[in-house]
Design an enzyme around this catalytic site. Structure first.
Site, PDB file in Angstrom:
ATOM      1  N   SER A 131       0.798  -1.228   0.000  1.00  0.00           N
ATOM      2  CA  SER A 131       0.000   0.000   0.000  1.00  0.00           C
ATOM      3  C   SER A 131       0.831   1.280   0.000  1.00  0.00           C
ATOM      4  O   SER A 131       1.734   1.401  -0.813  1.00  0.00           O
ATOM      5  CB  SER A 131      -1.052  -0.030   1.112  1.00  0.00           C
ATOM      6  OG  SER A 131      -1.919  -1.139   0.924  1.00  0.00           O
ATOM      7  N   CYS A 147      -1.749  -3.162   3.919  1.00  0.00           N
ATOM      8  CA  CYS A 147      -2.666  -4.283   3.779  1.00  0.00           C
ATOM      9  C   CYS A 147      -1.976  -5.577   4.195  1.00  0.00           C
ATOM     10  O   CYS A 147      -0.883  -5.578   4.754  1.00  0.00           O
ATOM     11  CB  CYS A 147      -3.169  -4.358   2.344  1.00  0.00           C
ATOM     12  SG  CYS A 147      -1.841  -4.550   1.123  1.00  0.00           S
ATOM     13  N   SER A 185      -0.979  -1.261  -7.543  1.00  0.00           N
ATOM     14  CA  SER A 185      -1.016  -0.161  -6.585  1.00  0.00           C
ATOM     15  C   SER A 185      -0.712   1.142  -7.306  1.00  0.00           C
ATOM     16  O   SER A 185       0.065   1.172  -8.263  1.00  0.00           O
ATOM     17  CB  SER A 185       0.020  -0.359  -5.469  1.00  0.00           C
ATOM     18  OG  SER A 185      -0.417  -1.314  -4.532  1.00  0.00           O
TER      19      SER A 185
END
Length: 417
Positions: free
Chosen positions: A80, A94, A259
């Site tokens: 993340s 996460c 991401s």
């Protein structure tokens, strides 16, 4: 969102733990606000990257890349994101990361590196875990997380928002001490700043066609950032906000996962949404962020979108999307079977806050349940890249919450049958 869970045979926990720490009410209030370094940095932005990486080692994640903006730095992590402003940190992780275990080190860094020895406000929140039994440390249970935070802060309060036996949202927040020197007066610069504003769209059970692009088979010579940039453009992620106002940093994981961090200019109405000149002029340009993380595996697919760029509930500005458009662009990319939305906004006026969150609730509902509203996830493009009709949802939960100085609009939706 990372491609390798702790147990390769087990599921990956997509829903993130979100820690946000304010050491001062604004960047103008940090001790060295009037004495920036040669790069123009103050406060926490002066801290060396290696020091942050040592803290992230405790959390069990690594830095993939960094983009530097005018007001903040955005670190893209293996699990993340991490955002650093002069006065504030946002750590979003996460999987089975140990987010809260990084907090004592963060407090130490702020004190020794930035001369900030106390916390103005702290927020910790997360969606209910899909696989709570896989978590480690205090994250095994919400009660343990609250106890861990209570051992650090004396003004904290914990809340559960939503159905305990369904999708719900957990929040821990502190209030400034009554005698704190960090509470801005009516005359201070801090009190003139726009409201603190965060919207989250937390999506699960993604459609098969929406999950497919996030699987990849990159060779060792392929650059995951180049691949992610191309993917972002093809899916419309690059167009959630106007590209000319957005600095996007994205990464594709192998065999799957995605991401992205983005720094977004907003508040300057001198240009329109397509980058052309506008008749409205303003010098009040600000910088915000959004971040997206995707776990596409069937059975535990999940995508999250978080953003602190204020979205108007109607088309008042030309440079940023209104709230309806923002929600539809994001949801149409990922086509979730279930989703929760939270809008968390600061307010000193309770009556105005009540009106604001109720208006947001109406926008949430109309954006997702009204089939007559056209859904476009990018400027001038077809509603969905696969040619399918945009999904329509039904609302399953609606909650407005008033906290000390903040107000929350929470709503859950699922696909209409």
């Amino acid at each position: 969102m990372t491609q390798v869970p702790d147990d390769p045979q087990g599921p990956f926990e997509g829903p993130e733990k979100l820690l946000e720490i304010w050491f001062k009410p604004s960047a103008n209030d940090v001790p060295d606000a009037d004495t920036p370094n040669s790069s123009g940095r103050t406060g926490l932005r002066k801290v060396d990257r290696k020091i942050w990486e040592q803290m992230l080692d405790i959390v069990k994640c690594q830095v993939l890349s960094v983009i530097q903006g005018d007001e903040m730095d955005a670190y893209l992590l293996s699990e993340s994101s991490f955002f650093v402003s002069p006065h504030r940190l946002i750590l979003k992780t996460c999987g089975t990361t140990l987010n809260l275990l990084g907090l004592p080190r963060i407090l130490e860094i702020a004190a020794t590196q930035a001369n900030m020895h106390s916390v103005h406000r702290c927020f910790y929140s997360r969606k209910s875990f899909m696989f709570p039994e896989r978590q480690l440390g205090p994250h095994r249970d919400w009660k343990q997380e609250v106890e861990y935070l209570d051992n650090i802060f004396t003004t904290g309060a914990a809340y559960t928002v939503g159905k305990v036996n369904g999708d719900h949202w957990l929040l821990y927040m502190t209030n400034p001490a009554e005698n704190s020197l960090d509470i801005p007066s009516l005359e201070s610069t801090s009190s003139q700043l726009p409201p603190d504003y965060t919207i989250e769209i937390l999506m699960s059970n993604l459609a098969t066609s929406a999950r497919a692009p996030f699987f990849s088979s990159l060779s060792p010579s392929d650059d995951p950032r180049v691949h992610a940039t191309t993917l972002s453009q093809s899916l419309g992620i690059s167009d959630i906000f106007p590209p000319h106002l957005t600095n996007l940093d994205a990464y594709t994981f192998t065999p799957c996962g995605y991401s992205a961090n983005a720094l977004v200019k907003w508040g300057d109405e001198s240009t329109s949404i397509d980058g052309t000149d506008s008749d409205v002029k303003s010098d009040d340009s600000r910088e915000g962020y959004y971040t997206i993380h995707v776990t596409p595996e069937e059975g535990w697919s999940y995508a999250s979108f978080e953003c602190n760029v204020p979205s108007h509930t109607s088309e008042k500005t030309r440079s940023t999307p209104d709230l309806t458009t923002l929600i539809q662009r994001v949801v149409n990319i990922f086509q979730p079977g279930r989703l929760s939305l939270t809008l968390f906004i600061s307010s000193q006026n309770n009556d105005a806050a009540d009106e604001g969150v109720e208006t947001a609730q109406k926008v949430f509902k109309s954006a997702l349940t009204d089939p007559t509203i056209t859904r476009n996830f990018s400027h001038g493009k077809a509603p969905l890249s696969n040619g399918c009709r945009p999904p329509t949802y039904k609302r399953t939960d609606k909650i407005n919450y008033e906290f000390g100085g903040y107000d929350l609009a929470f709503a859950s939706f699922e696909l209409s049958t």
